[in-house]
Motif scaffolding. Structure first.
Motif, short mmCIF file in Angstrom:
data_model
loop_
_atom_site.label_atom_id
_atom_site.label_comp_id
_atom_site.label_asym_id
_atom_site.label_seq_id
_atom_site.Cartn_x
_atom_site.Cartn_y
_atom_site.Cartn_z
N GLN A 120 0.81 -1.22 0.00
CA GLN A 120 0.00 0.00 0.00
C GLN A 120 0.84 1.27 0.00
N MET A 121 1.84 1.30 0.88
CA MET A 121 2.65 2.52 0.99
C MET A 121 3.42 2.78 -0.31
N GLY A 122 3.90 1.71 -0.93
CA GLY A 122 4.63 1.87 -2.18
C GLY A 122 3.75 2.46 -3.26
N PHE A 126 4.05 6.15 -5.16
CA PHE A 126 4.07 6.25 -6.62
C PHE A 126 2.97 7.19 -7.11
N GLY A 127 1.77 6.98 -6.59
CA GLY A 127 0.64 7.80 -7.01
C GLY A 127 0.88 9.27 -6.70
N THR A 181 0.84 -0.16 -9.87
CA THR A 181 2.26 0.04 -10.10
C THR A 181 2.91 0.73 -8.92
N HIS A 182 4.15 0.39 -8.65
CA HIS A 182 4.93 1.17 -7.70
C HIS A 182 6.31 1.43 -8.29
N SER A 186 16.73 2.10 -9.75
CA SER A 186 17.74 2.52 -8.77
C SER A 186 17.20 3.64 -7.89
N LEU A 187 16.28 4.45 -8.43
CA LEU A 187 15.69 5.50 -7.62
C LEU A 187 14.82 4.90 -6.52
N GLY A 188 14.02 3.90 -6.89
CA GLY A 188 13.18 3.24 -5.91
C GLY A 188 14.01 2.67 -4.77
#
Lengths: 225, 225
Positions: A120-122, A126-127, A181-182, A186-188
């Motif tokens: 959920q947090m991911g 993203f959103g 999607t999340h 490398s940024l993630g």
DNA sequence: TTCATAGTTCGACCTTAACCGAAGCATTGA
DNA sequence: TCAATGCTTCGGTTAAGGTCGAACTATGAA
């Protein structure tokens, strides 16, 4: 009858319980030794060694030798994506391994996927980034806008350093629990690392679940509304 | 060691050559009988019957009985997505089943994926629609804009009829050859059907390849620049 | 050198499941 | 009712591959 890529070969590779357990364990993003993976899979070291050789042959995992240890990791992000897709199917039909354990809720809320934030947090992060125009998306392609670059810098991540590396900065990854999607790439990875540094979040000792501290939880929802 | 969905069960289901062949055949979107699938898989009818029962148990395929025939199809679009992901992995490591056949090029250019257009042309269409603001995308979610509704109507597709049905109008699907998103969902299906009606494209008799007519090819690039 | 630990290879078991022949249902058509 | 076709079930065979004990090869430490 025999067109397209040989799907059966690698599906069979994944479709053996011991190997599936190993791959699942590697979804944490951590590199693990053969002995550790043997433990995860519940088999002896000899057996694990054989399995790992096969996974290596199939290009699903990657090995790094260090002293007398061998560290295994998923070969690349596509493998993680495919595993998540399979989890989506398996979860969809309610075929959770046993009963849903106490950790299940935590896993759905926040967990590590390969090396970035999922659950959920991911999806929320993203959103938020997308809506505020900090990242852009076109098809599978994904990137950081100028505004986003500023934001990420302020957050404490060395963007320029990341973009120098040849690994893609932004990648999208489909969440098996949220079906959304999340942010991967490398940024993630860097974003999650930064959150750990700030002590917003801690890794659960023996699962992929991520536990947000109360301070981190508040800060997170402030940062990614 | 035993967290998350049971990935091994369904991976094993896919990882048997005969079953993988059947599933691949069903990627065409056509519903096939048990006898036809036995042929595709290269096994006798008895064997195929057993496999199909297992695929049914695993919720990977769906059956419709019609007279003394049994028509099998993929259970839902997620299955197709997962199969494409697996194909991506398999193709990525250059493990094409045998040598790349003569049909391979055609398949990469245009093919049917479940029931919609995939391959280079599919990705091109998707990109064109997105860039012109005819569809919007946010994460995995996807939809038709007002302008897009007009466009699709002009194209000769009954949008209102489609949106009445409970199946999602737009869905994204990852292309194994292009590694990009293309348009799935009932709209994707309708678009392909319309192109067939217009005789822009014809299905290859015994593969998933789609063959554009010369007239259709020209019209397509005019419509989706 | 000697010991300990990490991992591999070999060989022998043994479980699993794919396979097909033959017989059994079920539906359709005459 | 009888035959033909589509599919399923049963039984026995066979092949594949997962499993571990034991012996072997590295690497590192005392």
């Amino acid at each position: 009858m025999k067109e397209g890529p040989d799907i059966a070969r690698i599906a069979a590779l994944i479709g053996e319980p011991a190997r599936a357990n190993m791959l699942t364990a590697l979804m944490s993003g951590k590199a693990l030794t053969a002995t550790e993976l043997a433990g995860e899979a519940g088999v002896t070291l000899q057996t694990a060694s054989g399995h790992l050789a096969k996974l290596r042959d199939g290009d699903l995992v990657q090995v790094r030798k260090q002293g007398r240890h061998k560290y295994f990791a998923l070969a690349h992000a596509d493998v993680a994506t495919t595993l998540e897709a399979l989890m989506g199917l398996a979860a969809g039909q309610g075929a959770l391994r046993t009963r849903t354990g106490p950790k299940d809720a935590a896993m759905r809320q926040a967990r590590v996927c390969y090396n970035h934030l999922a659950g959920q947090m991911g999806v929320q992060m993203f959103g938020s980034l997308l809506q505020r125009g900090l990242i852009w998306q076109e098809g599978e392609a994904l990137g950081l806008t100028e505004a986003g670059k500023g934001f990420v810098c302020d957050f404490g991540v060395d963007v320029d350093g990341l973009s120098m590396a040849r690994a893609p900065l932004c990648r999208s990854c489909l969440d098996w629990s949220e079906r959304r999607t999340h942010l991967a790439g490398s940024l993630g990875r860097a974003m999650l690392a930064r959150m750990e540094t700030l002590d917003w979040v801690r890794r659960d000792r023996d699962s992929r679940a991520l536990l947000f501290t109360s301070r981190g939880s508040a800060a997170f929802s402030r940062a990614f509304t």
